[in-house]
Scaffold this motif. Structure first.
Motif, mmCIF file in Angstrom:
data_model
loop_
_atom_site.group_PDB
_atom_site.id
_atom_site.type_symbol
_atom_site.label_atom_id
_atom_site.label_comp_id
_atom_site.label_asym_id
_atom_site.label_seq_id
_atom_site.Cartn_x
_atom_site.Cartn_y
_atom_site.Cartn_z
ATOM 1 N N SER A 51 0.843 -1.191 0.000
ATOM 2 C CA SER A 51 0.000 0.000 0.000
ATOM 3 C C SER A 51 0.883 1.248 0.000
ATOM 4 O O SER A 51 1.791 1.378 0.826
ATOM 5 C CB SER A 51 -0.916 0.023 1.228
ATOM 6 N N ILE A 52 0.619 2.164 -0.929
ATOM 7 C CA ILE A 52 1.422 3.370 -1.087
ATOM 8 C C ILE A 52 0.543 4.604 -0.893
ATOM 9 O O ILE A 52 -0.597 4.640 -1.366
ATOM 10 C CB ILE A 52 2.086 3.411 -2.479
ATOM 11 N N ASN A 53 1.070 5.597 -0.209
ATOM 12 C CA ASN A 53 0.348 6.864 -0.049
ATOM 13 C C ASN A 53 1.328 8.023 -0.019
ATOM 14 O O ASN A 53 2.532 7.837 0.209
ATOM 15 C CB ASN A 53 -0.499 6.855 1.227
ATOM 16 N N ARG A 59 -3.069 7.879 3.911
ATOM 17 C CA ARG A 59 -2.322 7.293 5.029
ATOM 18 C C ARG A 59 -3.222 6.370 5.852
ATOM 19 O O ARG A 59 -2.790 5.290 6.274
ATOM 20 C CB ARG A 59 -1.755 8.402 5.908
ATOM 21 N N THR A 77 -3.553 3.073 4.035
ATOM 22 C CA THR A 77 -2.362 2.235 4.209
ATOM 23 C C THR A 77 -2.325 1.625 5.603
ATOM 24 O O THR A 77 -2.049 0.423 5.761
ATOM 25 C CB THR A 77 -1.084 3.075 3.973
ATOM 26 N N GLU A 78 -2.606 2.428 6.616
ATOM 27 C CA GLU A 78 -2.572 1.932 7.993
ATOM 28 C C GLU A 78 -3.567 0.794 8.202
ATOM 29 O O GLU A 78 -3.264 -0.183 8.896
ATOM 30 C CB GLU A 78 -2.863 3.083 8.967
ATOM 31 N N GLY A 98 3.563 -1.207 3.961
ATOM 32 C CA GLY A 98 3.156 0.170 3.727
ATOM 33 C C GLY A 98 4.337 1.057 3.386
ATOM 34 O O GLY A 98 5.402 0.941 3.994
ATOM 35 N N GLU A 142 5.278 5.239 2.369
ATOM 36 C CA GLU A 142 4.839 6.628 2.211
ATOM 37 C C GLU A 142 5.898 7.388 1.404
ATOM 38 O O GLU A 142 7.066 7.412 1.759
ATOM 39 C CB GLU A 142 4.632 7.282 3.572
#
Length: 327
Positions: A273-275, A283, A286-287, A297, A299
């Protein structure tokens, strides 16, 4: 025999012929000049256009013998769900129907968010960077990513990349139909793919999970034991379609149940998961995937469409994840 020699023609006729020839020569020069200007303008406004081919090239793992053909971006279109048409970009090897060689390549499919199209993958340079890894794919055992140049990366396997113009937000069954249509046209192998779904594009993937959970609940209530057994032997569309999922700030993740998200790791779907660091909702998405699914995750610097804000870092993380998970 009398021959009408030019010297015997009236002076007025000779002058007329000269004027006509000059007029034709001027017209031809004008046409040539206009065509030259058009070609130059086309190149200056879109220098990458020469790399786009109007139909998918028939290059398979077996037929591709080097050079830079596998990094070439091709443009195609398929029909899915009856009469709907979907344009797409593709690069890399095409599958050989029924061949075990298809297992030796990675198939990466790129969706897009509600405000974007497949063109953003190309215009940002992300699509070409992913395609360019085919110039350096050697199958070596070195599992690290190294830049081959400012825009080229290393990946140890042949990489098929397909950027779709699938309408968003879409449901899982529509996404599945589109993937199957690409497989029937031998653009994809029909094996589970790695899927990147920015923002609203993630709805289709979450929907596949919801469909699987609904089907499971229905089978538990079914009284016919033989039908229950048949349903259990048939993998859900999620498992048949996806082997890894890379959501980018997917809002659908925040609107579904834990039961749906927990299904992804249960059927073996790896998640990255990318943010963006400036995207609060991204975010949170992703969390939640990290907490519920055990996802990895990451960022990056940027806003909601962080892949466009940090394209090089995005490509780095995608390739690193696929190598780490041996996809």
């Amino acid at each position: 025999m009398n021959v009408d020699h030019p010297s015997r023609r009236p002076k007025s006729d000779i002058l007329s012929l000269i004027a006509l020839h000059k007029k034709e020569a001027s017209l031809a020069s004008l046409i040539a000049f206009v065509l030259l200007v058009a070609c130059i303008n086309s190149y200056l406004t879109n220098p990458e256009e020469s790399k786009i081919v109007s139909s998918t090239r028939l290059a398979s793992l077996e037929e591709s013998t080097g050079g830079n053909t596998l990094s070439e971006i091709t443009l195609g279109e398929v029909t899915y769900s009856g009469s709907k048409t979907m344009p797409y970009y593709h690069c890399g090897p095409l599958p050989l129907p029924g061949s075990p060689d298809n297992e030796h390549m990675t198939e990466l499919v790129l969706l897009h968010g509600a405000a974007f199209t497949k063109e953003d993958w190309r215009d940002s340079g992300i699509l070409q960077s992913l395609c360019d890894v085919n110039d350096g794919s050697t199958g070596a055992e070195d599992q690290s990513i190294r830049k081959l140049s400012d825009s080229r990366y290393y990946y140890p396997r042949p990489l098929s990349v397909t950027a779709l113009d699938l309408p968003v937000p879409g449901e899982g069954d529509i996404f599945y139909d589109a993937i199957q249509s690409l497989a029937s046209q031998h653009v994809l192998s029909g094996n589970p793919v790695v899927i990147v779904s920015p923002s609203a594009g993630g709805r289709a993937i979450v929907s596949l999970g919801e469909m699987a959970v609904a089907a499971s609940s229905s089978s538990e209530e079914e009284e016919d034991e033989e039908e229950q057994r048949d349903q259990r032997q048939t993998p859900p569309l999620l498992e048949k379609t996806i082997k890894a999922w890379i959501p980018v700030a997917s809002g659908a993740v925040l609107r579904t149940t834990d039961e749906v998200l927990e299904l992804f790791p249960k059927v073996g779907v790896e998640i990255l998961s990318i943010n963006g660091n400036l995207d609060y909702a991204g975010r949170r998405s992703t969390e939640r995937l990290v907490d519920v699914c055990g996802a990895k995750g990451v960022e990056l610097k940027g806003t909601h469409p962080v892949y466009l804000d940090s394209p090089e870092e995005f490509v780095d993380e995608v390739l690193k994840f696929m190598i780490e998970k041996e996809l």
